[in-house]
Design an enzyme around this catalytic site. Structure first.
Site, PDB file in Angstrom:
ATOM      1  CG  ASP A  42      50.400 116.466  12.300  1.00 59.51           C
ATOM      2  OD1 ASP A  42      49.507 117.224  11.842  1.00 59.51           O
ATOM      3  OD2 ASP A  42      50.767 115.451  11.692  1.00 59.51           O
TER       4      ASP A  42
HETATM    5  C1  BGC Z   1      48.354 115.887   9.142  1.00 58.24           C
HETATM    6  C2  BGC Z   1      49.323 116.934   8.646  1.00 58.24           C
HETATM    7  C3  BGC Z   1      48.564 118.116   8.107  1.00 58.24           C
HETATM    8  C4  BGC Z   1      47.634 118.662   9.175  1.00 58.24           C
HETATM    9  C5  BGC Z   1      46.845 119.886   8.746  1.00 58.24           C
HETATM   10  C6  BGC Z   1      47.320 116.483  10.091  1.00 58.24           C
HETATM   11  O1  BGC Z   1      46.333 115.553  10.402  1.00 58.24           O
HETATM   12  O2  BGC Z   1      49.076 114.853   9.776  1.00 58.24           O
HETATM   13  O3  BGC Z   1      50.169 116.382   7.688  1.00 58.24           O
HETATM   14  O4  BGC Z   1      49.448 119.107   7.678  1.00 58.24           O
HETATM   15  O5  BGC Z   1      46.729 117.636   9.527  1.00 58.24           O
HETATM   16  O6  BGC Z   1      45.911 119.579   7.800  1.00 58.24           O
END
Ligand code: BGC
Length: 730
Positions: free
Chosen positions: A274
């Site tokens: 993530d």
């Molecule tokens: C979120 C994810 C997301 C990623 C990219 C993160 O902060 O937890 O769910 O896909 O950002 O935007």
């Protein structure tokens, strides 16, 4: 002479050609890896955000494998051209974005679409999302989010299917199929990324990013099933979560990412971290620096680093210093390249850079039409005392009140992709479109979503008094759910509940239209206001769909997939809890309950009304005994006892009466949506397989134990018919 070849011949031919195609991908991946430098290998594992920092030189040097947040074919083509024409090995980039509920045609949020209990419809919606996203240059979505959420304080409950692992698994698979289509290499197929692995929704106190401490049994029975279902449906990638479980952050959790995901489930796609989560292991306190973080993560099974820069800056050195075997690096590169081959990027790196398709395929009337159908079916009627709804469209005057009534941005909800407020039909617009000039429609905002001022109440109540009916559109702002949007208070924000109370005091009939990203605790409203329509955030067609329901052009059929608590203090509050040794009994003090509220929730899982009524009768089992590897057929008769055609979502639950470990009071194991006309009866039929009774026993074996089971069929998790059968282990 004509010879007829047996079907098995063609099956063999087909599976052989699949094998050959697969083999040739593996060979192509291996030959590429054989000529890559360590730096180029690491480059494939690095994903950068398309932010203010210019990454073009890094792409040219083969130091980036993926970009996120690049939107539009002009830009994706520009970056792709550098990768495939100016870098030494010409490896294409993969472009990712959060397409959570539509790209430009914003659909209802996932928590809303789950309320349709219609995997086929959800799959179609994701097909549209994929068609639009791939037309805009994207290859990869960070969806579906399949985290089970039992705590509505957690803002990300909006992004998933709710609290139930069975329904969540079916929806997870449907969404993967919708995004990826039948052929990953097709120009409209969008690679899915199942997230957030794992148990992210189990955050203590519902506070985002917080610690998770759950048993292995709960992990495997509640949180993992939707991931497994998504993997089984062919999801090509997966994202690990921010949280720790029992002391190990997911980004460094080898048991999860390698032993379970790859070992037990046979996943052969790749795992992305993530955002920044690899580096965050320093704050978690399990590594001292970026290099250790990179080593721990890669070894655990995270193949691509989203934006923490640990891989970009430290992984190559770790391998060169032999702190990590190059073979492990190779494996990660193999997984990333394999997926790039599978989606056809090596054969046509510009497969999603078709400017003409970008013009043609986005926000089409057909896409909007589907968004309206999905929105209609996502709406849940929570209360309709005295059949106040549906409204007649020859009504003389309507007061449309509330901060969300003419709001064009909030109906998009959190994670609204490339959705734009200008595309949204507001509730006021939707209502007006249903009515002739004979009906006087007046709008007053009354207050802001999170205001403390009641200055607007006077005009609102005056308008209410002068109208035949009041439609109050209240709820949350889009930004109050989604990531980093946990709430400690689950009522209506600001002075909205006071506004509702003032409107109710006028004596006019009040219909509440709720817009929100989570179950809300609204006991006063539930008790005093005659009609409540839960609409979540419905996307671009919000106003039209809400008006469809208010005026009866669509008879609501949705059912909630997350329990509505009475008050924030009742949370966590979910239907498939355990009995305890002292099951709640509100007439007995010494039971598991609160002394100041009833034990039952405000609205239980699976609940939702219709403008007609349904009765359930004649529950029958094909046998009173169920043997291993066998199944029984459970039937019941659903009758439409009202005077409108409607759809009913019938649900089947079981309860294992005695087992070596305690079992939930109810577990959903089947559901069916049936359309029934007035006076008509339909027999619904569920096939309950012995396999569906499995659970992790005392020794963590995935098994069924002999004994009695209850089976329930009904309209929600608390009402319905009940029978019993015995499972026999032979
Ligand atoms: C979120 C994810 C997301 C990623 C990219 C993160 O902060 O937890 O769910 O896909 O950002 O935007």
């Amino acid at each position: 002479m004509k010879r007829i070849l047996p079907l098995s011949f063609f099956i063999l031919l087909f599976s052989n050609s699949l094998l050959i195609a697969q083999k040739s991908i593996e060979q192509r991946v291996d030959s590429l890896i054989a000529i890559m430098t360590i730096d180029e290998k690491v480059g494939q594992l690095v994903q950068f955000n398309n932010g203010p920092i210019d990454r073009t030189q890094l792409i040219r040097e083969g130091k980036a494998g993926s970009l996120l947040n690049v939107l539009g074919t002009t830009d994706t083509r520009k970056f792709q051209r550098i990768a495939v024409e100016e870098s030494r090995l010409k490896i294409p980039l993969i472009f990712g974005f959060d397409v959570i509920h539509g790209y430009r045609t914003t659909f209802p949020i996932p928590l809303a679409t789950a309320c349709t209990w219609d995997p086929g419809l959800i799959e179609k919606a994701e097909r549209v999302a994929a068609t639009e996203a791939t037309a805009a240059g994207l290859n990869w979505t960070f969806a579906p989010m399949v985290d089970i959420a039992r705590d509505p304080r957690w803002g990300r409950i909006a992004e998933g299917a709710g609290e139930d692992p069975y329904l969540g698994s079916i929806i997870a698979a449907a969404r993967v199929r919708g995004f990826q289509g039948t052929d990953l290499a097709s120009p409209t197929s969008l690679l899915a990324c199942v997230k957030h692995f794992a148990a992210y929704g189990g955050a203590e106190g519902g506070r985002d990013y917080n610690t998770v401490d759950i048993s292995e049994r709960t992990l495997r029975e509640v949180y993992l099933p939707p991931f497994r279902a998504a993997v089984k449906a062919g999801a090509g990638s997966l994202m690990c979560s921010f949280n720790e479980i029992d002391g190990t952050p997911s980004s460094g959790n080898r048991k999860l990412l390698t032993d379970i995901l790859r070992g037990e489930w046979g996943f052969d796609g790749f795992v992305v971290s993530d955002w920044g989560s690899i580096g965050e292991m320093i704050q978690h306190g399990v590594v001292a620096d970026q290099k250790q973080a990179a080593i721990l993560s890669l070894h655990a099974g995270v193949d691509m680093d989203m934006e923490s820069n640990c891989y970009a800056y430290d992984l190559a050195a770790a391998v060169k210093e032999r702190r990590l075997p190059e073979a492990e690096l190779n494996e990660a590169v193999q997984r990333v390249l394999r997926e790039k081959f599978r989606i056809g990027l090596f054969d046509n790196p510009y497969k999603n850079c078709d400017a003409e398709r970008e013009q043609r395929d986005i926000l089409t009337p057909a896409h909007r039409q589907l968004a309206r159908t999905v929105a209609d079916q996502s709406i849940v009627l929570l209360k309709n005392q005295g059949d106040l709804l549906p409204l007649k469209n020859n009504i003389r005057s309507i007061a449309v009140i509330g901060p969300l009534a003419d709001d064009q941005n909030d109906p998009l909800g959190p994670w609204s992709g490339h959705g734009r407020g200008e595309d949204v039909v507001t509730v006021l617009q939707g209502i007006k479109a249903k009515l002739s000039s004979q009906t006087k429609v007046r709008f007053v905002r009354g207050c802001g979503i999170n205001d403390s001022s009641t200055d607007g109440f006077k005009e609102a109540t005056k308008t209410a008094r002068e109208s035949d009916v009041v439609i109050a559109v209240v709820g949350e702002a889009a930004g109050m759910s989604g990531e980093a949007a946990s709430r400690s208070f689950l009522g209506l924000p600001g002075v909205q509940e006071q506004l509702v109370q003032a409107l109710e005091a006028t004596g006019k009939p009040v219909v509440i239209v709720l817009m929100n990203g989570r179950p809300l605790a609204i006991p006063w409203i539930a008790e005093h206001v005659p009609a409540i329509v839960e609409t979540w955030f419905l996307g671009v067609e919000a106003g039209n769909a809400i008006a469809d329901v208010l005026f009866g052009d669509y008879n609501p059929s949705g059912k909630i997939t997350a329990t509505f608590p009475r008050t924030t203090g009742q949370v966590p509050c979910y239907y498939n809890h355990k009995h305890t040794g002292r099951p709640a009994d509100d007439t007995v003090k010494w039971t598991s309950r609160y002394i100041d509220i009833p034990s039952i929730p405000l609205y239980p899982f699976g609940y939702g009304l219709s403008y007609t009524t349904f009765s359930y009768n004649g529950l029958a089992l094909s046998s009173g005994k169920l043997h291993s590897n066998d199944s029984i057929v459970v039937t019941a008769v659903v009758k439409n006892t009202g005077n409108r055609a409607g759809e009913e979502i019938a649900q089947l639950y079981i309860h294992d009466e005695v087992a070596s470990v305690t079992r939930p009071v109810k577990e959903l194991k089947g559901f069916e949506k049936v359309a029934v006309v007035p006076g008509e009866s339909k027999t619904i039929r569920f096939v309950l397989k012995a396999d569906q009774l499995r659970f992790y026993d005392l020794s963590m074996n995935w098994t069924v134990e002999a004994g009695k089971f209850k089976v329930f069929v009904g309209p929600n998790s608390t009402e319905g018919l009940e029978a019993e059968f015995e499972y026999v282990n032979q």
